[in-house]
Design an enzyme around this catalytic site. Structure first.
Site, PDB file in Angstrom:
ATOM      1  N   GLU A 170      -4.471 -79.326 -14.753  1.00 19.55           N
ATOM      2  CA  GLU A 170      -5.609 -80.125 -15.198  1.00 19.55           C
ATOM      3  C   GLU A 170      -5.936 -81.255 -14.222  1.00 19.55           C
ATOM      4  O   GLU A 170      -5.033 -81.799 -13.578  1.00 19.55           O
ATOM      5  CB  GLU A 170      -5.299 -80.750 -16.567  1.00 19.55           C
ATOM      6  CG  GLU A 170      -5.061 -79.725 -17.645  1.00 19.55           C
ATOM      7  CD  GLU A 170      -4.530 -80.322 -18.937  1.00 19.55           C
ATOM      8  OE1 GLU A 170      -4.793 -79.732 -19.996  1.00 19.55           O
ATOM      9  OE2 GLU A 170      -3.853 -81.374 -18.892  1.00 19.55           O
TER      10      GLU A 170
ATOM     11  N   ASP B 129      -1.629 -80.150 -27.396  1.00 27.29           N
ATOM     12  CA  ASP B 129      -2.519 -80.798 -26.441  1.00 27.29           C
ATOM     13  C   ASP B 129      -3.267 -79.830 -25.531  1.00 27.29           C
ATOM     14  O   ASP B 129      -3.757 -80.221 -24.483  1.00 27.29           O
ATOM     15  CB  ASP B 129      -1.744 -81.813 -25.604  1.00 27.29           C
ATOM     16  CG  ASP B 129      -0.624 -81.157 -24.811  1.00 27.29           C
ATOM     17  OD1 ASP B 129      -0.432 -79.940 -24.949  1.00 27.29           O
ATOM     18  OD2 ASP B 129       0.046 -81.868 -24.050  1.00 27.29           O
TER      19      ASP B 129
END
Lengths: 356, 356
Positions: free
Chosen positions: B66, B237
């Site tokens: 990410e 998450d």
């Protein structure tokens, strides 16, 4: 505590800016532009393998900072790059960049690398690669509008990959043109400094625009067009920053890197959302025609896409391993037992640091 | 050629992973968690000043990489972070991270820094900061489900900022629980290893879940809930990775960091798009209530937001300058005349490299 790291897997190779310059000079600029062009071609031919997205951009009055990620099943790459036209007054380049190549299966960063210089090389390689299919085969004369930091690389890429042997040069700053002519002495390119854009464009087979102002400018208008011309528009690359008049785009067949990003950032931001464009990977793959006839006007509306940086990072990584360039760094914490991050602090011997 | 670089403006401070660990250990872990919590609070109080976006994520079967950018008028920050649950078999941590802080007005990167360890600190600081407003004021007992790399930091943050003095521990791997108990010896926390989740949760004022499996799991189900409980759900998450049953969310008042990102990644990905949530910055700013009464069940559905990393980077940058930590590197090319990138190759003396 025993380290369980596999040798070679937990360190990141770092090429700082001087190491990148040495690597490119040592391997040869010509060879590097050609090698990056080959890497771009190979990656664009497997375009559907990549997870793509428009880059994220953070704007402020002085400029923009962008992150450009792309990945396939094996590698993740991204570039950090800024664009700040006023940076010269701080003694800084208008464009600075670095990038990372990481392993998808572990997330480990393999390479951290300056991309300031490589960005210029990959942009030029992409432009020339597109022009091979979009410009007339007999193209020899290129107008080069904007003679700043990227211009020499464009000139050399078009010399080597397209067969350009004559440059018609213009910049609002005559010193920039003199710098370009000095740098390309001995390159075999014939060079003419021109008094204006129209003069530079007249008689050119290819027009490359690589200007830096962050605004809607008209570098090329439709009265300058000649049948069969190819326009390589490089400098219109963020919202509010364009180089071609809408009439030029309307008169041309327009090719882009990645349409969703170019519609936001390219010269075609001035056109309707359904303005027809062809993605260049389809031309490289032979799925769509490039230039169709000798009178057609073609435009490559280049904004720079993350995959070009991925290709450049792949090329640089291989070249660095080949020549033992760069140094290994601990960019991310991997020492010690990976289940025990707390132990990496080495607090065990100092309980006072922990006690409330 | 004369350098025109302003001293101090063209180099990037680099803190590698060992330098970050030394900096944190030297300053004191407790002081760093408190300092990062203060930085997060200060930044969240000016939430509208930031340009925010959900992070970009590149998924593969083994995990995710990410990029998390955020900026205000002065600074741009981003974090690179991976999540690969199977990394232990390569001797690598499941989560590794680094980040950059850059100047908006020039785009110059000021700091490059390992964030593997700081990510654990800032996550714990954010959790504890939220719990101050969301947990009952008389909370003393916390269940800690998942005793991996992040767990000790959660325990210490809740000890220092919330007043927790007793931990009820559970992990599917008993060795993880033993590691946590060993690491927190001397911390003043009373610790109990429990045989299962239900046993650990029973009697807890706060339940912190920080598990790592990349799948939809049910760590906490509604039959475990007790009136007045606060649930700090950290491990759910990314898409397809959750820890709470939908019934738990339906029974609770749910607080998030940044709703557009949490609806994609958090436990609330299981709920309808209009499921009501409150962004925690509004609670910190006093614009929305946190806990409203002693019987209310509250959930902090934490996924980790870029602004927390920006706050951690700010804290580390100041701490590094204060203690002269780290080293200066040439991350991006700034040497020489910024208008003459070509000259940085030093090819002038070697025309053979340029000639066709």
């Amino acid at each position: 505590m025993q380290s369980t790291i596999h040798a070679g897997s937990a360190r990141t190779l770092f090429l700082d800016a001087p190491a990148v310059a040495r690597l490119i000079a040592g391997k040869g600029l010509q060879q590097c532009i050609a090698g990056i062009a080959e890497a771009i071609r190979a990656d664009f031919l497997r375009w559907p393998d990549f997870v793509k997205s428009p880059r994220s951009a953070s704007h402020c009055p002085q400029g923009v900072i962008e992150l450009m990620p792309v990945s396939d099943a094996t590698l993740f790459g991204f570039k950090y790059v800024n664009g700040h036209p006023g940076n010269l007054r701080f003694g800084l380049p208008t464009v600075m960049a670095f990038g990372v190549l990481a392993e998808m299966k572990t997330g480990m960063p393999l390479l951290l690398c300056d991309l300031t210089l490589p960005t210029a090389l990959r942009t030029a390689a992409m432009s020339a690669l597109a022009a091979v299919d979009l410009a007339r085969k007999d193209s020899r004369v290129m107008a080069l509008i904007g003679n700043g930091a990227q211009s020499e690389f464009q000139a050399l890429a078009f010399r080597d990959l397209v067969g350009i042997d004559e440059l018609r040069l213009y910049d609002i700053d005559p010193a920039a043109t003199r710098k370009l002519m000095r740098n390309l002495e001995g390159s075999g390119l014939r060079m003419h400094a021109c008094a204006g854009i129209a003069e530079a464009v007249r008689g050119a087979d290819i027009v490359t625009t690589v200007t830096a102002d962050k605004r809607n400018a008209t570098i090329v208008s439709d009265d300058m067009l000649a049948p069969g011309m190819h326009i390589n528009a490089v400098g219109g690359d963020c919202p509010g920053k364009t180089e071609l008049s809408p009439a030029v785009l309307a008169a041309a067949s327009v090719f882009v890197e990645y349409a969703p990003q170019t519609r936001i950032e390219g010269d075609i931001q001035q056109m309707p959302a359904d303005f027809p464009v062809t993605e260049i990977w389809q031309v490289l793959a032979g799925a769509q025609p490039g230039r169709r006839h000798d009178k057609e006007i073609t435009v490559f509306d280049s904004v720079g896409f993350a995959l070009e940086d991925y290709s450049a990072l792949r090329f640089l990584h291989a070249a660095a391993l080949e020549t033992d360039a760069g140094e290994e760094i601990s960019l991310v914490g991997t020492a010690g037992d990976p289940r025990d991050l707390f132990a990496s602090l080495g607090l065990a011997a100092r309980p006072g640091l922990v006690a409330a």
